[in-house]
Design an enzyme around this catalytic site. Structure first.
Site, PDB file in Angstrom:
ATOM      1  N   GLN A 127       0.810  -1.218   0.000  1.00 46.18           N
ATOM      2  CA  GLN A 127       0.000   0.000   0.000  1.00 46.18           C
ATOM      3  C   GLN A 127       0.846   1.272   0.000  1.00 46.18           C
ATOM      4  OE1 GLN A 127      -2.716  -0.315   3.324  1.00 46.18           O
ATOM      5  NE2 GLN A 127      -3.786  -2.054   2.443  1.00 46.18           N
ATOM      6  N   HIS A 181      -1.543   0.387   5.744  1.00 45.07           N
ATOM      7  CA  HIS A 181      -2.187   1.350   6.648  1.00 45.07           C
ATOM      8  C   HIS A 181      -1.296   2.566   6.920  1.00 45.07           C
ATOM      9  CE1 HIS A 181      -5.435  -1.535   8.445  1.00 45.07           C
ATOM     10  NE2 HIS A 181      -5.292  -1.667   7.140  1.00 45.07           N
ATOM     11  N   GLU A 225     -15.443   4.817   9.749  1.00 47.02           N
ATOM     12  CA  GLU A 225     -15.905   5.890  10.632  1.00 47.02           C
ATOM     13  C   GLU A 225     -15.701   7.270  10.033  1.00 47.02           C
ATOM     14  OE1 GLU A 225     -14.957   3.839  14.996  1.00 47.02           O
ATOM     15  OE2 GLU A 225     -14.154   5.818  14.496  1.00 47.02           O
ATOM     16  N   TYR A 282     -10.310   8.364  19.891  1.00 48.82           N
ATOM     17  CA  TYR A 282     -11.380   7.859  19.033  1.00 48.82           C
ATOM     18  C   TYR A 282     -11.487   6.330  19.031  1.00 48.82           C
ATOM     19  CZ  TYR A 282     -12.452  12.570  18.073  1.00 48.82           C
ATOM     20  OH  TYR A 282     -12.848  13.878  18.258  1.00 48.82           O
ATOM     21  N   TYR A 288     -11.284  -9.464  10.662  1.00 50.76           N
ATOM     22  CA  TYR A 288     -11.573 -10.166   9.420  1.00 50.76           C
ATOM     23  C   TYR A 288     -11.872 -11.645   9.635  1.00 50.76           C
ATOM     24  CZ  TYR A 288      -9.815  -5.886   7.270  1.00 50.76           C
ATOM     25  OH  TYR A 288      -9.629  -4.577   6.916  1.00 50.76           O
TER      26      TYR A 288
END
Length: 385
Positions: A101, A163, A257, A267, A278
């Site tokens: 990623q 991520h 979110e 949060y 998963y």
């Protein structure tokens, strides 16, 4: 490089909710408006191919002359002319760590770009010990970047190339927000709760990379640049009509979110979530709420896998002030109607064009949509056509 319109949606009456399939979990939302809002009447839109031949485009920013800067995840920054013509790669881009990623990610221009030429980039940076999210400030001079300097480098390095978060949002009051992710693994995700690291955080800096002295952890235990914490993987961020930062982060299986992060607040990730792992196991405490942890403004289960976001301020009156959300899985453009910090309606558009990575609102009211593929595209979308 436009082609003929490829999609038109016909307006219909609003139905009860947007069709989105069964939820992964059976959590009860904290408020009636927190998920599965009423469906908005469908919008008639026209879609044209504006440019193609891009390699996994990730971020887009409109320039004052009508052209655009677009990042390609393998490491290239290009200028796209007003007619859709792609430039050669812009020189001076930092070296990126383009595994999984990672790569060259977001791009944004400074509010004073017309006079300063300043832009901001985020990217995966290879460092000793692994990879990190980094943000750089540079000056665009023709087809070159000069005065390139990192203003933020995530710490500690990770061996996991996932991520990164990685949106960058410069503001009119001289601040720059950078979002990060927590690099996915069970051990790494715990660092989202650790304010002595920058995993799973919203970062707030001055435009030159120095730390604002009113940041919540200045002089406290914690990294001075942190604005909020307990985030998973924040890939959408924009300043709303209220002047506040809004963010959108990936949940696991369920639990994407929408938040309006406030200074110093937690949060919840990975202690609470409206999703599940998963493999079907509970996340953290197995609860969706806990004292001392903030609730999302809105969440999705099943997920939309959010990319970039933008608040609509164009000429199409029916969308004025609405939040537009790029979605990667199953692929869509989601529109939310907001009343303050309450979501009152939702619409799904462009559900058959592929993985939408970013969205940019133009002065004439049209949208530019990035399709994350190789080869990828930029689509021009006209609402109300």
């Amino acid at each position: 490089m436009r082609t003929a319109a490829i999609l038109t949606l016909i307006p219909t009456l609003a139905c009860a909710q947007v069709e989105q399939g069964p939820a992964n979990t059976d959590f009860t939302p904290a408020t009636e408006s927190q998920t599965r809002a009423q469906a908005l009447p469908e919008t008639s839109v026209t879609v044209e191919t504006f440019a193609d031949g891009l390699a996994n485009p990730w971020g887009i920013a409109a320039l004052p002359d009508g052209s655009f800067l677009v990042t390609e995840r393998p490491g290239t920054l290009r200028r796209v002319a007003a007619d859709g013509t792609l430039s050669d790669p812009i020189s001076g881009v930092p070296e990126v760590d383009a595994e999984e990623q990672g790569g060259l990610l977001d791009v944004a221009i400074a509010p004073d770009f017309a006079s300063s030429g300043v832009i901001y980039l985020t990217y995966a940076k290879g460092v000793e010990g692994g990879t990190v999210t980094a943000a750089a400030r540079a000056v665009l001079d023709g087809n070159s970047l000069t005065d390139v300097q990192d203003i933020f480098v995530q710490d500690p390095p990770s061996e996991i190339y996932m991520h990164y978060g990685s949106r960058v949002v410069p503001t009119d009051d001289g601040m720059v927000y950078v979002t990060t992710g927590e690099h996915f693994t069970e051990a790494n995700r715990q660092l989202a709760q650790d304010v002595e690291t920058t995993y799973g955080k919203v970062i707030r800096l001055n435009a030159d990379g120095t730390v604002p002295q009113d940041n919540p952890f200045v002089g406290q235990d914690g990294v001075d640049s942190i604005w909020s914490y307990g985030h998973r993987n924040v890939q959408g961020a924009a300043i709303g009509p209220d002047g506040a930062l809004w963010t959108l982060e990936h949940g696991p299986a369920g639990g994407d979110e929408l938040n309006r992060p406030q200074a110093g607040l937690n949060y919840g990730w990975p202690v609470i979530s409206y999703g599940e792992n998963y493999d079907g196991s509970p996340v953290g405490s197995g609860e969706s709420a806990m004292e001392g942890m903030e609730q999302p403004v809105y969440y999705w289960d099943p997920v939309i896998a959010p990319g970039g976001i933008a608040f609509y301020d164009g000429d199409y009156a029916d969308w004025q002030g609405d939040l537009l959300i790029a979605g990667l899985n199953p692929g869509s453009l989601t529109r939310l109607r907001l009343d303050g910090d309450t979501v009152t309606g939702e619409e799904r558009l462009l559900q058959d064009v592929g993985r939408i990575r970013d969205v940019e609102v133009l002065d004439d009211g049209d949208l530019m949509i990035l399709i994350d593929a190789d080869p990828g595209q930029i689509l021009r979308v006209t609402p109300g056509a």
